[in-house]
Scaffold this motif. Structure first.
Motif, PDB file in Angstrom:
ATOM      1  N   LEU A 115      -4.839 107.410  96.825  1.00 40.55           N
ATOM      2  CA  LEU A 115      -4.768 107.823  98.233  1.00 40.55           C
ATOM      3  C   LEU A 115      -3.325 107.879  98.723  1.00 40.55           C
ATOM      4  O   LEU A 115      -2.501 107.073  98.294  1.00 40.55           O
ATOM      5  CB  LEU A 115      -5.544 106.822  99.095  1.00 40.55           C
ATOM      6  CG  LEU A 115      -7.016 106.675  98.755  1.00 40.55           C
ATOM      7  CD1 LEU A 115      -7.543 105.330  99.214  1.00 40.55           C
ATOM      8  CD2 LEU A 115      -7.795 107.822  99.379  1.00 40.55           C
ATOM      9  N   GLY A 116      -3.034 108.798  99.622  1.00 38.89           N
ATOM     10  CA  GLY A 116      -1.728 108.839 100.263  1.00 38.89           C
ATOM     11  C   GLY A 116      -0.581 109.209  99.345  1.00 38.89           C
ATOM     12  O   GLY A 116       0.552 108.806  99.573  1.00 38.89           O
ATOM     13  N   GLN A 117      -0.857 110.014  98.335  1.00 41.29           N
ATOM     14  CA  GLN A 117       0.193 110.394  97.394  1.00 41.29           C
ATOM     15  C   GLN A 117       1.145 111.405  98.026  1.00 41.29           C
ATOM     16  O   GLN A 117       0.755 112.178  98.900  1.00 41.29           O
ATOM     17  CB  GLN A 117      -0.433 110.980  96.129  1.00 41.29           C
ATOM     18  CG  GLN A 117      -1.263 109.965  95.379  1.00 41.29           C
ATOM     19  CD  GLN A 117      -1.990 110.559  94.186  1.00 41.29           C
ATOM     20  OE1 GLN A 117      -1.961 111.752  93.938  1.00 41.29           O
ATOM     21  NE2 GLN A 117      -2.668 109.698  93.448  1.00 41.29           N
ATOM     22  N   ARG A 118       2.381 111.378  97.560  1.00 37.26           N
ATOM     23  CA  ARG A 118       3.402 112.305  98.063  1.00 37.26           C
ATOM     24  C   ARG A 118       2.930 113.748  97.879  1.00 37.26           C
ATOM     25  O   ARG A 118       3.037 114.567  98.775  1.00 37.26           O
ATOM     26  CB  ARG A 118       4.712 112.071  97.312  1.00 37.26           C
ATOM     27  CG  ARG A 118       5.838 112.961  97.780  1.00 37.26           C
ATOM     28  CD  ARG A 118       7.128 112.641  97.056  1.00 37.26           C
ATOM     29  NE  ARG A 118       7.598 111.328  97.501  1.00 37.26           N
ATOM     30  CZ  ARG A 118       8.261 110.475  96.739  1.00 37.26           C
ATOM     31  NH1 ARG A 118       8.524 110.775  95.483  1.00 37.26           N
ATOM     32  NH2 ARG A 118       8.667 109.312  97.210  1.00 37.26           N
ATOM     33  N   LYS A 119       2.428 114.063  96.695  1.00 39.02           N
ATOM     34  CA  LYS A 119       1.845 115.380  96.418  1.00 39.02           C
ATOM     35  C   LYS A 119       0.406 115.128  96.010  1.00 39.02           C
ATOM     36  O   LYS A 119       0.147 114.403  95.056  1.00 39.02           O
ATOM     37  CB  LYS A 119       2.597 116.084  95.284  1.00 39.02           C
ATOM     38  CG  LYS A 119       1.988 117.424  94.938  1.00 39.02           C
ATOM     39  CD  LYS A 119       2.695 118.086  93.781  1.00 39.02           C
ATOM     40  CE  LYS A 119       2.003 119.392  93.435  1.00 39.02           C
ATOM     41  NZ  LYS A 119       2.422 119.915  92.151  1.00 39.02           N
ATOM     42  N   ARG A 120      -0.521 115.728  96.720  1.00 34.37           N
ATOM     43  CA  ARG A 120      -1.934 115.508  96.414  1.00 34.37           C
ATOM     44  C   ARG A 120      -2.275 116.132  95.060  1.00 34.37           C
ATOM     45  O   ARG A 120      -2.098 117.321  94.852  1.00 34.37           O
ATOM     46  CB  ARG A 120      -2.796 116.113  97.514  1.00 34.37           C
ATOM     47  CG  ARG A 120      -4.238 115.756  97.363  1.00 34.37           C
ATOM     48  CD  ARG A 120      -5.007 116.203  98.570  1.00 34.37           C
ATOM     49  NE  ARG A 120      -6.397 115.885  98.398  1.00 34.37           N
ATOM     50  CZ  ARG A 120      -7.247 115.848  99.389  1.00 34.37           C
ATOM     51  NH1 ARG A 120      -6.851 116.096 100.608  1.00 34.37           N
ATOM     52  NH2 ARG A 120      -8.506 115.567  99.170  1.00 34.37           N
ATOM     53  N   LEU A 121      -2.752 115.286  94.170  1.00 30.71           N
ATOM     54  CA  LEU A 121      -3.103 115.734  92.830  1.00 30.71           C
ATOM     55  C   LEU A 121      -4.610 115.844  92.675  1.00 30.71           C
ATOM     56  O   LEU A 121      -5.366 115.138  93.329  1.00 30.71           O
ATOM     57  CB  LEU A 121      -2.558 114.741  91.790  1.00 30.71           C
ATOM     58  CG  LEU A 121      -1.041 114.564  91.749  1.00 30.71           C
ATOM     59  CD1 LEU A 121      -0.668 113.475  90.752  1.00 30.71           C
ATOM     60  CD2 LEU A 121      -0.353 115.872  91.399  1.00 30.71           C
ATOM     61  N   ARG A 122      -4.996 116.721  91.778  1.00 36.53           N
ATOM     62  CA  ARG A 122      -6.405 116.840  91.406  1.00 36.53           C
ATOM     63  C   ARG A 122      -6.853 115.464  90.913  1.00 36.53           C
ATOM     64  O   ARG A 122      -6.136 114.800  90.161  1.00 36.53           O
ATOM     65  CB  ARG A 122      -6.491 117.892  90.308  1.00 36.53           C
ATOM     66  CG  ARG A 122      -7.829 118.166  89.743  1.00 36.53           C
ATOM     67  CD  ARG A 122      -7.776 119.371  88.846  1.00 36.53           C
ATOM     68  NE  ARG A 122      -6.820 119.231  87.760  1.00 36.53           N
ATOM     69  CZ  ARG A 122      -6.678 120.105  86.782  1.00 36.53           C
ATOM     70  NH1 ARG A 122      -7.414 121.192  86.744  1.00 36.53           N
ATOM     71  NH2 ARG A 122      -5.803 119.909  85.819  1.00 36.53           N
ATOM     72  N   THR A 123      -8.047 115.027  91.339  1.00 35.93           N
ATOM     73  CA  THR A 123      -8.499 113.666  91.056  1.00 35.93           C
ATOM     74  C   THR A 123      -9.896 113.672  90.450  1.00 35.93           C
ATOM     75  O   THR A 123     -10.761 114.432  90.883  1.00 35.93           O
ATOM     76  CB  THR A 123      -8.499 112.829  92.364  1.00 35.93           C
ATOM     77  OG1 THR A 123      -7.172 112.816  92.891  1.00 35.93           O
ATOM     78  CG2 THR A 123      -8.956 111.406  92.131  1.00 35.93           C
ATOM     79  N   VAL A 124     -10.103 112.785  89.467  1.00 34.49           N
ATOM     80  CA  VAL A 124     -11.417 112.584  88.868  1.00 34.49           C
ATOM     81  C   VAL A 124     -11.743 111.098  88.957  1.00 34.49           C
ATOM     82  O   VAL A 124     -10.958 110.256  88.527  1.00 34.49           O
ATOM     83  CB  VAL A 124     -11.471 113.061  87.398  1.00 34.49           C
ATOM     84  CG1 VAL A 124     -12.880 112.872  86.834  1.00 34.49           C
ATOM     85  CG2 VAL A 124     -11.037 114.520  87.281  1.00 34.49           C
ATOM     86  N   LEU A 125     -12.892 110.782  89.527  1.00 34.67           N
ATOM     87  CA  LEU A 125     -13.373 109.407  89.675  1.00 34.67           C
ATOM     88  C   LEU A 125     -14.470 109.170  88.653  1.00 34.67           C
ATOM     89  O   LEU A 125     -15.415 109.964  88.557  1.00 34.67           O
ATOM     90  CB  LEU A 125     -13.911 109.197  91.096  1.00 34.67           C
ATOM     91  CG  LEU A 125     -14.571 107.856  91.421  1.00 34.67           C
ATOM     92  CD1 LEU A 125     -13.592 106.697  91.252  1.00 34.67           C
ATOM     93  CD2 LEU A 125     -15.122 107.889  92.848  1.00 34.67           C
ATOM     94  N   ASP A 126     -14.333 108.083  87.889  1.00 31.71           N
ATOM     95  CA  ASP A 126     -15.355 107.783  86.888  1.00 31.71           C
ATOM     96  C   ASP A 126     -16.717 107.595  87.553  1.00 31.71           C
ATOM     97  O   ASP A 126     -16.830 106.938  88.600  1.00 31.71           O
ATOM     98  CB  ASP A 126     -14.981 106.526  86.095  1.00 31.71           C
ATOM     99  CG  ASP A 126     -15.972 106.279  84.977  1.00 31.71           C
ATOM    100  OD1 ASP A 126     -16.075 107.128  84.067  1.00 31.71           O
ATOM    101  OD2 ASP A 126     -16.671 105.249  85.019  1.00 31.71           O
TER     102      ASP A 126
END
Length: 167
Positions: A115-126
Motif C-alpha cells: 500500500l502507498g507505494q511511490r509508483k503503483r505496481l501490479r499486485t497479486v495476493l495469494d
C-alpha cells in the motif's frame, strides 16, 4: 510482544497508513521492536505480534517479463515465481533487483508495503489470504505492520487473487 496498537493509524503515519486512512478503510497498526539481526522480517513480525505466520504476509517485488510486480504471500511459505507469472499473464518471473524495488516502491527491504507505494505496481495476493478475516502486511517500515481484511487489501491495490504461494 507488540508495543502498541492503534485503530486507523493516527498521526505520523507511513504512506501505507495514510493511504488506508484516506480510503476510509478500517485497519489496525501493530508496532514491535525490530531486531536488525533477525533472519526473517515476516517471521519476526508474526512472533512479535503473537499471530500465526499464515496470517502475516510478506510483500515481494518480482520482475515479470520486464515489469515490476508485487507478490503478497504468507511469511510461512515461499513465492512460486511460475504461478506469479501465470497469474498476470506473463511468461517468466524473477525476483526484482532490490535497489529497483526500493526505488520504485519508496520503501526499504523488510518494510515494503503493498500500500502507498511511490509508483503503483501490479499486485497479486495469494489466495490463502481469503482463509482469514484479517491479515497483516508491512505498514511501510520495519517493525510496523498493518492488519486489515484481505478483501480491502485486494480492492485498494487492485490485486489479482491467485494461488502464488507454496510451502
Amino acid at each position: 510482544m507488540a508495543k502498541k496498537q492503534k485503530k486507523n493509524g493516527g498521526s505520523g503515519g507511513t504512506p501505507a497508513t495514510v493511504a488506508l486512512a484516506a480510503a476510509g478503510t478500517p485497519f489496525t497498526v501493530h508496532a514491535y521492536e525490530h531486531d536488525p539481526a533477525s533472519a526473517s522480517y515476516g517471521e519476526e513480525a508474526a512472533e512479535a505480534l503473537g499471530v500465526s505466520p499464515g496470517r502475516v504476509f510478506k510483500t515481494l517485488v518480482a520482475d515479470v517479463d520486464g515489469e515490476l510486480t508485487v507478490a503478497v504471500v504468507p511469511v510461512a511459505g515461499q513465492l512460486d515465481l511460475k504461478a506469479l507469472a501465470s497469474a498476470v499473464g506473463g511468461k517468466r518471473a524473477v525476483m526484482a533487483d532490490p535497489a529497483a524495488a526500493e526505488r520504485t516502491t519508496g520503501y526499504v527491504r523488510g518494510g515494503i508495503s503493498p500500500l502507498g507505494q511511490r509508483k503503483r505496481l501490479r499486485t497479486v495476493l495469494d489466495a490463502s489470504a481469503s482463509d482469514h478475516a484479517t491479515i497483516c502486511v508491512s505498514a511501510g517500515r520495519r517493525g510496523l505492520e498493518v492488519e486489515l481484511s484481505p478483501g480491502d487489501l485486494a480492492a485498494l491495490t487492485s490485486a489479482v487473487v491467485a494461488p502464488i504461494g507454496r510451502g
